[in-house]
Structure formats: structure tokens, C-alpha cells
Design an enzyme around this catalytic site. Structure first.
Site, short mmCIF file in Angstrom:
data_model
loop_
_atom_site.label_atom_id
_atom_site.label_comp_id
_atom_site.label_asym_id
_atom_site.label_seq_id
_atom_site.Cartn_x
_atom_site.Cartn_y
_atom_site.Cartn_z
CD GLU A 59 -1.43 -2.33 1.50
OE1 GLU A 59 -2.17 -3.38 1.31
OE2 GLU A 59 -0.52 -2.73 1.92
N PRO A 267 11.24 -13.85 -0.43
CG PRO A 267 12.10 -15.06 1.21
CD PRO A 267 12.40 -14.23 0.10
NE ARG A 268 3.70 -8.79 0.79
CZ ARG A 268 3.37 -7.96 -0.27
NH1 ARG A 268 4.11 -7.50 -1.36
NH2 ARG A 268 2.63 -6.93 -0.01
CG MET A 308 12.32 -5.60 4.10
SD MET A 308 11.07 -6.78 3.27
CE MET A 308 9.54 -5.98 3.19
N GLY A 309 12.35 -3.63 -0.09
CA GLY A 309 12.17 -2.42 -0.84
C GLY A 309 12.97 -2.53 -2.25
CD GLU A 310 18.17 -4.17 -2.52
OE1 GLU A 310 19.16 -3.50 -3.08
OE2 GLU A 310 18.29 -5.16 -1.77
CG ASN A 334 1.38 -4.74 -8.31
OD1 ASN A 334 0.59 -4.65 -9.34
ND2 ASN A 334 2.07 -3.44 -8.31
CG LEU A 336 -0.32 -3.77 -12.43
CD1 LEU A 336 -1.22 -2.75 -12.08
CD2 LEU A 336 -0.54 -4.18 -13.83
CD GLU A 337 6.74 -3.42 -7.76
OE1 GLU A 337 7.16 -2.00 -7.07
OE2 GLU A 337 6.79 -4.33 -7.26
#
Length: 425
Positions: A59, A267-268, A308-310, A334, A336-337
Site C-alpha cells: 500500500e 520472500p514476502r 526490503m524495497g528492492e 501485484n 504490474l511492477e
């Protein structure tokens, strides 16, 4: 009914706090600033014009272009973003630093929500996707603070759950001044649950408006060189418990045909990084962790992303992608990335969180939906062995994203209309 909801939530509060403690055993960040969830802040919260409530990383990522627009205005729109998870908080910090005020989401009890609004005093609230909290909405209504549900989605499964308390759901949805739905089916489900039709508008998914940094391709090319330019690479993104075993089995099959193929495993949740690493070792596959900073030679079979974030960087460096949370009934993540990077993408049978986007992208032949993990190995083998086919699917995926941009501007127009409609107090 709301009184009963509040009473049940109050009685369950000790269990909620125990669950927070349990989660902190795997991810200590869950205990950081935990009193904020009860409306107790160790630092001052400054008053803001806008409160954006997001849940986690997804989000926050979705709202990134909207927040950037609001921060670029003159005068800057002062805002606070709340998240439920520490990973969402960390991603917000990485993106915006001190420019955006953050707090952990207060639990949905009336007196806690009132304390939060007393401190922050927003003139407008933006709630992201499916965060429908009855007391938050009721307390905002008491104070005549308009609330917009942005990028709103409602899966058939969620709709069936809300329909079990139909009158309460209709009353709660009636407190949104606007519901900006991602798709027509989402909009119809909100209306069927009791939302006023004249308050529901299809604006599209803001996730189509993702803008990737101009340097991303260059960084991905550098990363790809460290892996080996000529080897095949696929990403398994945002994976969950119960998926990694099956994906590692897919990787073994691919290694029979492509001796140096690399699986980039993402992993999430960060609290699972060590467990997934232990699983890879038990399966006997050669592994490098992102945090190790060791060279990834041809013998390495799995590159475990424990950061994270990569994810966009690894997608940009890959030949193909699989989107996790879809081999188990999590509902998918998602697509769409990957599509925006022209990377061919596969997804499993459980995609109800992104059902409409998945359906349309598959129909446009920009993605493939599988019924089982057994189908993934032959699909990836076909893609990795045929650069022209990969390019065809990737180009169709990118074209799909480009055709559907515009949700950001429609959502900003709704925000501006509400801001102008409610003058400063």
C-alpha cells in the site's frame, strides 16, 4: 451493532497484544513503538491536513506517486501516513525520510481513534484499498472529517464475508464520502453491499501509475553482470509459507535443462528470511544471500533476497518472474511492477486480490495464469529458451500498463475536490 463490534474488539485486545508479542519473536520490529497502537505516543504528533492509512509495503508503494505529488505542491500538503506493519513503516522511511510523518495504525476502538484525531486533526482521510474500520469512520463522521476509500478493491470472497453482517456493512460503507474503485466489478460489489451508487466511482488502479527510477535499468545491468550476463534468471517474488518448497522443486527441474539458471527468491515477510534460507540449505541447493555480498557464480542456484524495497531492481535484472501468494490461498500480489518492466510474468491459481488485473493481463497475453506449480517448470523452460517469445509477452504486458495509466490523476482530482469542499477550520 457497532457497540457489539467495539465490545468484542475490546475483549479481544489482550489476544491482539499477545499476537503482536508472538510476531515480535520472529520480527522484533513489531514491538517498536507498540504503545502507538493504543493511542500512546512517546513523541509529539504535529497537526496535519491529510491522514493516509496504508497497511504495509504494498500500500505504501501504491501511494508513493500520490504522496510525491502532494509533497511537490506549493504549499506542501502536510500529511501523516499510518501503517500496520513495521515493514511498511520502514519502506515509508526509505522513500520519504522525515518529510512524511509516520505513526502505527491505532486500534479501532472509539477512544483510541479520538485520541489520534485530537493529536493530528486531519481535515481529510484517505484509506487505501480494503481497510474498512467502523470506529475510525464513525469518529471521523462525528467530527465531519470526510473519508475517501482510495484504490478500493473488493474480492468476491471478501464481499461474501461482509454480506454476513449486511446492515452493519452498509452503515459503515455509507460513511465514506467517496469510494474510488479499481474496477467496475469492484464498484458493483461495493454497491451491492450497500454503498451509495453516486459515491462510488471507478478510477482504476493507481498501481498502473508506477514510475520507476531512470537509474533502475543501469543498476539492474550492473547486478546482472555480477550474476553472469549469459545465464538465465527468474524471480519468484513475494513468496509465502508453503510456496518455496514447490518453487525450489521447479528450480531443480530447470537446472536439468539450463545448468546455470538462477532463481532469485524474494520472500514476502522479513521474519521468514532465516527460515527460507534454512529450507534452501536442507534442499541441498547452493545459495547466496543478498546480505552476504558474496559473488554469485554459476554454481549458485538460489539468490535469496533478504532485504526490503528492492524488488523492482531484481525484476528489472530478470528474464521472467513468478508472483507469489498465488500457489497458496493468500490471493496473490501485484503483477504490474513486472509488467511495467516488460518482464513476462506467471501467477498461480489464487489471485483474488488482483483478480481483475490478472484476468485482463492474461487476456492481453502479457501474463500466464497457472493451475498448479507443476505447470511452472515447462512454462519457464519455454520462456528462458526463447528470447523472442519473452520479448513478445513482455511488450504486451508493458503496453497493457501504459494503456491503463491515469488513476493517479483521477484520485488527485477527488482529493482536491474534497479539500476545496471543506474549508480550513
Amino acid at each position: 451493532m457497532r457497540l457489539l463490534y467495539s465490545l468484542l474488539l475490546f475483549l479481544l485486545l489482550p489476544l491482539v497484544l499477545l499476537r503482536l508479542l508472538w510476531r515480535s519473536c520472529r520480527n522484533p520490529a513489531y514491538l517498536e513503538r507498540w504503545p502507538e497502537r493504543l493511542g500512546l505516543w512517546r513523541r509529539a504528533l504535529r497537526p496535519v491536513e491529510l491522514w493516509i492509512h496504508a497497511v504495509s509495503v504494498g500500500e505504501v508503494q501504491a501511494m508513493q506517486p500520490l504522496i510525491r505529488d502532494l509533497l511537490s505542491r506549493e504549499p506542501v500538503v502536510d500529511l501523516i501516513v499510518t501503517t500496520t506493519t513495521p515493514t511498511g513503516a520502514r519502506r515509508l522511511q526509505e522513500l520519504f525520510g522525515e518529510r512524511v510523518q509516520h505513526a502505527f495504525t491505532p486500534y479501532d476502538l472509539p477512544w483510541i481513534m479520538r485520541r489520534f484525531l485530537n493529536r493530528t486533526g486531519p481535515r481529510l482521510v484517505l484509506v487505501v484499498e480494503t481497510e474498512i474500520w467502523p470506529n475510525m469512520l464513525a469518529v471521523c463522521a462525528e467530527r465531519q472529517i470526510p473519508v475517501i476509500l482510495a484504490n478500493a478493491r473488493m474480492s468476491p470472497r471478501s464481499a461474501r464475508g461482509y454480506a454476513r453482517v449486511g446492515g452493519f456493512t452498509a452503515q459503515t460503507l455509507g460513511r465514506f464520502v467517496r469510494i474510488a474503485a479499481q474496477s467496475q466489478p469492484d464498484a458493483e460489489r461495493f454497491i451491492q453491499l450497500g454503498a451509495a451508487a453516486d459515491r462510488v466511482q471507478v478510477t482504476g488502479s493507481i498501481k498502473f501509475d508506477v514510475r520507476l527510477p531512470g537509474s533502475l535499468r543501469d543498476r539492474a545491468e550492473v547486478l546482472r553482470r555480477t550474476w553472469g550476463i549469459n545465464r538465465s534468471v527468474w524471480v519468484a517474488a513475494s513468496t509465502h509459507e508453503g510456496e518455496e518448497e514447490r518453487l525450489l522443486a521447479v528450480q531443480r527441474k530447470l537446472r536439468e535443462r539450463f545448468a546455470d539458471v538462477l532463481l532469485v527468491l524474494v520472500p514476502r515477510h522479513p521474519e521468514r528470511f532465516d527460515r527460507v534460507a534454512a529450507l534452501v540449505r536442507r534442499e541441498g541447493l547452493a545459495m547466496i544471500r543478498r546480505s552476504d555480498a558474496d559473488p554469485c557464480n554459476a554454481d549458485c542456484s538460489v539468490y535469496l533476497v533478504d532485504s526490503m524495497g528492492e524488488l523492482p531492481l531484481f525484476l528489472a535484472a530478470a528474464d521472467a518472474a513468478f508472483i507469489g501468494g498465488s500457489l497458496v490461498p493468500v490471493g496473490g500480489h501485484n503483477l504490474l511492477e513486472a509488467a511495467a518492466l516488460a518482464v513476462p510474468v506467471a501467477i498461480g491459481p489464487y489471485c483474488f486480490n488482483f483478480a481483475e488485473i490478472t484476468r485482463r493481463l492474461v487476456a492481453e497475453e502479457g501474463a500466464v495464469q497457472l493451475q498448479d506449480a507443476e505447470d511452472l517448470a515447462p512454462l519457464l523452460a519455454a520462456w528462458l529458451g526463447d528470447a523472442a517469445e519473452r520479448a513478445r509477452i513482455g511488450e504486451q504486458a508493458l503496453a497493457f500498463v501504459e494503456r491503463n495509466r491515469g488513476a493517479l490523476q483521477r484520485l488527485l482530482a477527488l482529493l482536491d475536490a474534497e479539500r476545496l469542499a471543506k474549508p480550513p477550520v
